[in-house]
Design a protein around this motif. Structure first.
Motif, PDB file in Angstrom:
ATOM      1  N   GLY A 308       0.784  -1.233   0.000  1.00 53.23           N
ATOM      2  CA  GLY A 308       0.000   0.000   0.000  1.00 53.23           C
ATOM      3  C   GLY A 308       0.811   1.276   0.000  1.00 53.23           C
ATOM      4  N   GLN A 309       1.971   1.214   0.679  1.00 54.98           N
ATOM      5  CA  GLN A 309       2.797   2.419   0.769  1.00 54.98           C
ATOM      6  C   GLN A 309       3.213   2.870  -0.632  1.00 54.98           C
ATOM      7  N   LEU A 310       3.623   1.882  -1.404  1.00 55.53           N
ATOM      8  CA  LEU A 310       4.107   2.168  -2.753  1.00 55.53           C
ATOM      9  C   LEU A 310       2.944   2.513  -3.686  1.00 55.53           C
ATOM     10  N   ILE A 311       1.908   1.657  -3.646  1.00 56.50           N
ATOM     11  CA  ILE A 311       0.778   1.869  -4.550  1.00 56.50           C
ATOM     12  C   ILE A 311       0.076   3.179  -4.212  1.00 56.50           C
ATOM     13  N   GLY A 312      -0.081   3.431  -2.907  1.00 60.59           N
ATOM     14  CA  GLY A 312      -0.736   4.666  -2.475  1.00 60.59           C
ATOM     15  C   GLY A 312       0.043   5.885  -2.949  1.00 60.59           C
ATOM     16  N   GLY A 313       1.353   5.831  -2.754  1.00 60.62           N
ATOM     17  CA  GLY A 313       2.201   6.950  -3.183  1.00 60.62           C
ATOM     18  C   GLY A 313       2.073   7.162  -4.678  1.00 60.62           C
ATOM     19  N   PHE A 314       2.109   6.057  -5.401  1.00 63.18           N
ATOM     20  CA  PHE A 314       2.032   6.116  -6.857  1.00 63.18           C
ATOM     21  C   PHE A 314       0.686   6.689  -7.288  1.00 63.18           C
ATOM     22  N   PHE A 315      -0.382   6.236  -6.614  1.00 63.19           N
ATOM     23  CA  PHE A 315      -1.719   6.702  -6.979  1.00 63.19           C
ATOM     24  C   PHE A 315      -1.849   8.212  -6.765  1.00 63.19           C
ATOM     25  N   PHE A 316      -1.417   8.704  -5.611  1.00 62.50           N
ATOM     26  CA  PHE A 316      -1.561  10.139  -5.368  1.00 62.50           C
ATOM     27  C   PHE A 316      -0.661  10.950  -6.294  1.00 62.50           C
ATOM     28  N   LEU A 317       0.470  10.367  -6.666  1.00 64.53           N
ATOM     29  CA  LEU A 317       1.327  11.048  -7.634  1.00 64.53           C
ATOM     30  C   LEU A 317       0.591  11.192  -8.971  1.00 64.53           C
ATOM     31  N   LEU A 318      -0.066  10.104  -9.382  1.00 66.36           N
ATOM     32  CA  LEU A 318      -0.844  10.156 -10.627  1.00 66.36           C
ATOM     33  C   LEU A 318      -1.959  11.193 -10.524  1.00 66.36           C
ATOM     34  N   LEU A 319      -2.578  11.240  -9.350  1.00 68.92           N
ATOM     35  CA  LEU A 319      -3.679  12.184  -9.161  1.00 68.92           C
ATOM     36  C   LEU A 319      -3.169  13.624  -9.289  1.00 68.92           C
ATOM     37  N   VAL A 320      -1.999  13.883  -8.726  1.00 61.98           N
ATOM     38  CA  VAL A 320      -1.433  15.236  -8.819  1.00 61.98           C
ATOM     39  C   VAL A 320      -1.130  15.569 -10.284  1.00 61.98           C
ATOM     40  N   ILE A 321      -0.580  14.598 -11.013  1.00 65.80           N
ATOM     41  CA  ILE A 321      -0.277  14.871 -12.428  1.00 65.80           C
ATOM     42  C   ILE A 321      -1.567  15.091 -13.214  1.00 65.80           C
ATOM     43  N   ALA A 322      -2.604  14.281 -12.892  1.00 65.57           N
ATOM     44  CA  ALA A 322      -3.891  14.456 -13.589  1.00 65.57           C
ATOM     45  C   ALA A 322      -4.460  15.842 -13.290  1.00 65.57           C
ATOM     46  N   ALA A 323      -4.316  16.273 -12.042  1.00 66.13           N
ATOM     47  CA  ALA A 323      -4.809  17.608 -11.676  1.00 66.13           C
ATOM     48  C   ALA A 323      -4.006  18.682 -12.410  1.00 66.13           C
ATOM     49  N   LEU A 324      -2.716  18.419 -12.553  1.00 61.80           N
ATOM     50  CA  LEU A 324      -1.846  19.396 -13.225  1.00 61.80           C
ATOM     51  C   LEU A 324      -2.229  19.559 -14.704  1.00 61.80           C
ATOM     52  N   THR A 325      -2.486  18.429 -15.367  1.00 61.00           N
ATOM     53  CA  THR A 325      -2.826  18.536 -16.792  1.00 61.00           C
ATOM     54  C   THR A 325      -4.202  19.185 -16.981  1.00 61.00           C
ATOM     55  N   SER A 326      -5.048  19.141 -15.938  1.00 60.18           N
ATOM     56  CA  SER A 326      -6.319  19.853 -16.014  1.00 60.18           C
ATOM     57  C   SER A 326      -6.107  21.340 -15.735  1.00 60.18           C
ATOM     58  N   ALA A 327      -5.314  21.604 -14.708  1.00 56.48           N
ATOM     59  CA  ALA A 327      -5.089  22.993 -14.301  1.00 56.48           C
ATOM     60  C   ALA A 327      -4.485  23.818 -15.443  1.00 56.48           C
ATOM     61  N   ILE A 328      -3.585  23.167 -16.184  1.00 57.50           N
ATOM     62  CA  ILE A 328      -2.937  23.866 -17.297  1.00 57.50           C
ATOM     63  C   ILE A 328      -3.982  24.429 -18.251  1.00 57.50           C
ATOM     64  N   SER A 329      -5.034  23.602 -18.505  1.00 57.00           N
ATOM     65  CA  SER A 329      -6.013  24.029 -19.496  1.00 57.00           C
ATOM     66  C   SER A 329      -6.862  25.193 -18.991  1.00 57.00           C
ATOM     67  N   MET A 330      -6.916  25.368 -17.680  1.00 56.00           N
ATOM     68  CA  MET A 330      -7.713  26.492 -17.171  1.00 56.00           C
ATOM     69  C   MET A 330      -6.988  27.818 -17.377  1.00 56.00           C
ATOM     70  N   LEU A 331      -5.672  27.775 -17.401  1.00 59.89           N
ATOM     71  CA  LEU A 331      -4.908  29.017 -17.551  1.00 59.89           C
ATOM     72  C   LEU A 331      -4.573  29.323 -19.003  1.00 59.89           C
ATOM     73  N   GLU A 332      -4.700  28.314 -19.855  1.00 61.08           N
ATOM     74  CA  GLU A 332      -4.237  28.450 -21.235  1.00 61.08           C
ATOM     75  C   GLU A 332      -4.860  29.656 -21.944  1.00 61.08           C
TER      76      GLU A 332
END
Ligand code: TRP
Length: 452
Positions: A308-332
């Motif tokens: 869980g430590q690894l998978i959890g870390g990986f999952f939240f990392l993915l979530l942050v990247i997904a949020a980042l690729t969304s956030a970019i489009s709001m400022l574009e």
């Protein structure tokens, strides 16, 4: 405008539009917001109405927004100015892209706070804080985060910094490459988590809740929030997809590309529910607990997983990247406009806007603790921004942008735009947009405002 003259560049392959647009669509809206909206709005009824909204309102309007962007190959602000100077449309329209840009700006002020929580949870996951965590501990861990504005500010600053750094580059370069890897990996990880959650949790109850529905559950409020969320989740209504459409190659059918985006978006949202609900039922987590739902149930899942430590870390990392690729489009929208109109370097423009977003974000994160006061209509500042943008500003932007396409852009121009490959499909889209999507959106939104 010829493709070579587009200042921001063109996606290097037609497919990249799908990845970039999905990167914008898939984000916190799918993984954090969708499950709690389903929880609050009675399960299957919401899912059903939501799917109908996606097909009848979201998809046609998404196509309209993308088509408009690709036709003009410019940013929304200059496009509307140009059309009004040539007297194609009334001067009143000039305010529309400003409302759109402001919407993206306001969404980003609270979106980056939630993305900040995800960074905080990434840190907690990899430091092993979730191991064998109980439901009560998971709930108090989240409460502690909300009670510490200092910590939230740190994560928020990191996230806004990342947004500035990425949007400061040209979106047609790095972004697509990132999303191309991110999306498949995100879906695979979510499939694995859903499998685990269904096996360990109350699978039957969860599935029943997610797919059962009865007429009583379908209230006006459910429909209103389903429409609002369909727009939010597809990133429609503020010119983000307009901007991405402007960089899209003419060879791609807009209908196909947009349908793929809608499908990917829906799959990720449903997967998020399949991850969260079985365990939420098993651990008696309140399904209508609102914004805390994902942040309380996910740590329990990761805490009980072997790696869980690894998978959890990986999952939240993915979530942050997904949020980042969304956030970019709001400022574009604003970044591209400042760049094209005033030749301000993209990075400087991003820094300027990012600074302002960070500043307003402080008020947002304080509304979870020291400033948890009703500001207006019984809502605190965060809730106010959330509802103002998804129930008022996004529908308004979507209505105005699609009215512009449906009633002001000559049909022949749209027909030549290769919105669909077949003439019959074009007719269906045009008819649905004009006579279903726009009227439904207007009626539901206005009825929602006057509190029917
Ligand atoms: N669709 C994104 C999500 O689901 C959020 C988002 C990105 C958005 N760009 C947008 C919402 C533009 C409205 C408008 O997380």
């Amino acid at each position: 405008m010829p493709e070579s003259r587009c200042l921001q560049g063109i996606w290097s392959s037609p497919w990249i539009f799908i990845f970039a647009a999905s990167g914008s669509a898939v984000g916190l809206g799918n993984i954090w917001k969708f499950p709690y909206l389903i929880g609050e709005n009675g399960g299957g009824a919401f899912l059903l109405i939501y799917c109908a909204c996606l097909l009848l309102v979201g998809l046609p309007i998404l196509m309209a927004e993308v088509a408009l962007g690709r036709t003009v190959r410019s940013n929304p602000i200059d496009t509307i100015n140009d059309l009004s100077e040539r007297r194609v449309i009334h001067r009143f329209w000039v305010v529309v892209p400003w409302i759109a840009g402001l919407t993206g700006f306001l969404i980003l002020t609270f979106y980056s706070v939630i993305a900040g929580w995800s960074i905080g949870y990434f840190e907690r996951a990899i430091s092993g804080d979730f191991v064998n965590i109980s439901q009560a501990d998971a709930a108090s861990m989240f409460d502690r985060l909300l009670a510490s504005p200092g910590e939230m500010l740190l994560w928020n600053s990191i996230f806004v910094g990342l947004v500035v750094l990425t949007v400061g580059q040209s979106v047609t370069r790095g972004l697509a490459a990132l999303v191309r890897i991110l999306l498949p990996v995100l879906i695979v990880v979510m499939l694995i988590l859903a499998g685990f959650s269904l096996e360990e949790g109350e699978a039957l109850e969860a599935i029943h809740f997610l797919f059962r529905w009865s007429w009583q559950d379908i209230t006006f409020g459910v429909v209103l929030s389903a429409i609002g969320h369909a727009l939010f989740s597809l990133s429609v209504g503020m010119g983000a997809m307009f901007a991405y459409g402007a960089y899209m190659s003419k060879r791609m059918s807009i209908a196909r590309a947009c349908s793929a985006v809608v499908a990917i978006d829906l799959i990720v949202s449903v997967l998020a529910c399949l991850v969260i609900f079985p365990l939420a039922f098993a651990f008696h987590i309140d399904l209508d607990s609102g914004p805390s739902l994902a942040f309380v149930s996910l740590p329990i899942i990761f805490g009980s997983l072997p790696a869980g430590q690894l998978i959890g870390g990986f999952f939240f990392l993915l979530l942050v990247i997904a949020a980042l690729t969304s956030a970019i489009s709001m400022l574009e929208l604003f970044v591209a406009w400042l760049h094209e109109k005033f030749y301000i370097a993209r990075f400087k423009a991003a820094l300027l806007l990012g600074g302002a977003i960070w500043f307003v974000g402080i008020a947002v994160l304080l509304s979870f603790n020291h400033w948890d006061r009703k500001v207006l209509f019984g809502l605190n500042f965060f809730e106010l921004l959330d509802q103002l943008t998804s129930l008022i500003m996004l529908p308004l932007g979507a209505i105005l942008l699609s009215v512009l396409v449906a009633w002001f852009i000559p049909r022949t121009v749209l027909r030549n735009e290769m919105i669909t490959r077949q003439v019959s499909h074009f007719k269906i889209w045009y008819g649905v947009l004009k006579y279903i999507s726009i009227p439904v959106l207007i009626v539901i939104t206005v009825a929602g405002w006057i509190g029917v």
